[in-house]
Enzyme design. Sequence first.
Site, mmCIF file in Angstrom:
data_model
loop_
_atom_site.group_PDB
_atom_site.id
_atom_site.type_symbol
_atom_site.label_atom_id
_atom_site.label_comp_id
_atom_site.label_asym_id
_atom_site.label_seq_id
_atom_site.Cartn_x
_atom_site.Cartn_y
_atom_site.Cartn_z
ATOM 1 C CG ASP A 114 35.035 33.747 40.526
ATOM 2 O OD1 ASP A 114 34.705 33.322 41.482
ATOM 3 O OD2 ASP A 114 36.082 34.356 40.446
ATOM 4 C CD GLU A 165 31.450 33.830 43.708
ATOM 5 O OE1 GLU A 165 32.094 33.730 44.651
ATOM 6 O OE2 GLU A 165 32.109 34.484 42.628
#
Length: 660
Positions: free
Chosen positions: A355, A396
């Site tokens: 992330d 990401e």
Amino acid sequence: MTLRIAEPTGVVLAAQPHHDAGPSFLLDPPRALGDAATLRVFQPAAYPVSAIALRAVIDGEISTASLEAVETTATGTWWETRLTAANPVVPYRFCIVGAPDETHDVPSYAWLTAAGLLPWDVSDATDFRLVVHESAPTWVDDAIVYQVFPDRFARSAGAPCDEQGRALPPAGVDLPAWAVPMAWDDEPAVRGDLTGAQFFGGDLDGIAERLDHIASLGADTVYLTPVFPGGSVHRYDASTFECVDALLGGDEALARLSTALHARGMRLVLDLTTNHTGATHEWFVRAQADADSPEAGFYLFREHPHDYVSWLDVPSLPKLDHRSDAVRERLVRGHDSIVARYLAAPIAADGWRIDVANMTGRHADTDLALDVARDIRATMREVEASTGRPAWLVAEHGHDATRDLDGDAWHGTMNYTGFTRPLWAWLAAEDSELNWLGLPMSLPRLPGDAIAQTLRGYNAQMPYSSQLHSMNQLASHDTPRTRTVVGTAARQIVAVGALATLPGVPTVFAGDELGAEGLTGEHARTPMPWDAIEQEDGSRIDLDVLDATRRLLGARREDAALRRGGLRWLHLSPELLVFARTHPQGDTVVCLARDAVSHDDAPSQGGGADGTLELDLACLPGVRAVRERLAIGGVSAQISGTTARIRAQGPGVLLLRAER
């Protein structure tokens, strides 16, 4: 005003010389420095040349070589040369020296790059790349990913709820202070604090009980958003990385899910936030309590204990400082790290999605993002040495990730810029009010030949292996739903066609296959309507989209060209995109139609007066016959020999098999 993009050379795509980094055109790809690869260019007979030359950059300097014509047929000529991987990444392109004559108006000078054929000098940014860095595991080449937001996928058979059907925590587990129990059929909030508090009670055993549905789509990899305890239902604000959230069933439930997946030959990818933790994380609690603690060095304090750097200035998400060796050793580096622990038994995950990878290790004048990625890759190799199981590392990244994908760091990214957004801009509903990228405008609706410039030009700036090993998603837990973006089932099926056929790893957000809707990422986190799925209730789920998803992903599953092939564009127009996935076992031609093609749309790239596009697929080397593989919706083809007359009378997907 109708935007039209003309081919710079004035030569239709099907007649242009071609090279790609797939196995038909790049032979014997290098595995180590000093290895040599064979590079091949196919020159169609309709594009006469006097020479083709290689231009590479080695040790920072230009190196050139002439290609040799090695085979000529009625349809064209194969040219070849060898290129040695003198550096870990060697950029290269081809100079096409045209020989125009009375019947062939071709440019006398053009560069063939990963972005196409351009009759002027260009920068190195879109050069092809010969890469020796270790690639992603081979299983990723064939993967189809199904993304699950655990709280919204399925409650297990024994999951408790109250008289109104609202979720309760498992026995012996306290309901967190943040949680607002919801019934399974309640609608998620669109925005506001409630979005992070709604607790629907999905758990990991519920996922294990529903693997038949996931497998029925052709998916073989489950990607879970975070499973660690946190201060919200999304869990990107982890309070610890030491265990799995008891609300989801704890460590034992994750191990059971992993075992169930592996028993089916499927895989598990987990989600880790390396940029920040939650403010309730045990590290941050100790850091605030003691300025001399090791954990205090894990974070970026401006003034201890209450003034600190956080993700986008959200105080509940304090940012980690990767200048600290201690934090990297605990989180990403070595056998004792969090990264290693969940890749090893009993969880035995097969990869990590990181992330906010684009911000990890980056602040002010510090940029350690790729150092962190290399630490994770090194840890993955250590684990593989003891388990024999290679792992996939996906970053990401919400915008231009290309500068992070050229080396031995991330295997790939979530390709929002090179896949999601161009497809949205092409297929967007005409009256969409969804915001576009935070700008003061709604979604644009662009013609196909315009969005193809992004699909070509952006992806050309990364190695092809990085594109192949990136996640392609039409929607995710952070975006509106595909159906909400495109507006109709017919256009959603076209979007799924792109997902199944363009280079990259198809990634389906749970519920998209049912035509689920959602205005924001939070609103899109819709509980799966299992009763409607089991009853095949077409009033609640879109059975046509479900069927098309299974057929299109199934076609990919069966076709090496769609999974591992190169990419050659054949036709670009406002309503119709045609491309081939090139492979030694045979090429697959893909036709995606947004809407009916009129006579004004087709002729720019070889169409007829009635809107029919006539393509002689002999432009694909060695093709002897063409047959229809799959047709859904309003696009069809009449086939005679190697010629396909393609007609789009509405949105649709057509796959043709070019056989040698």
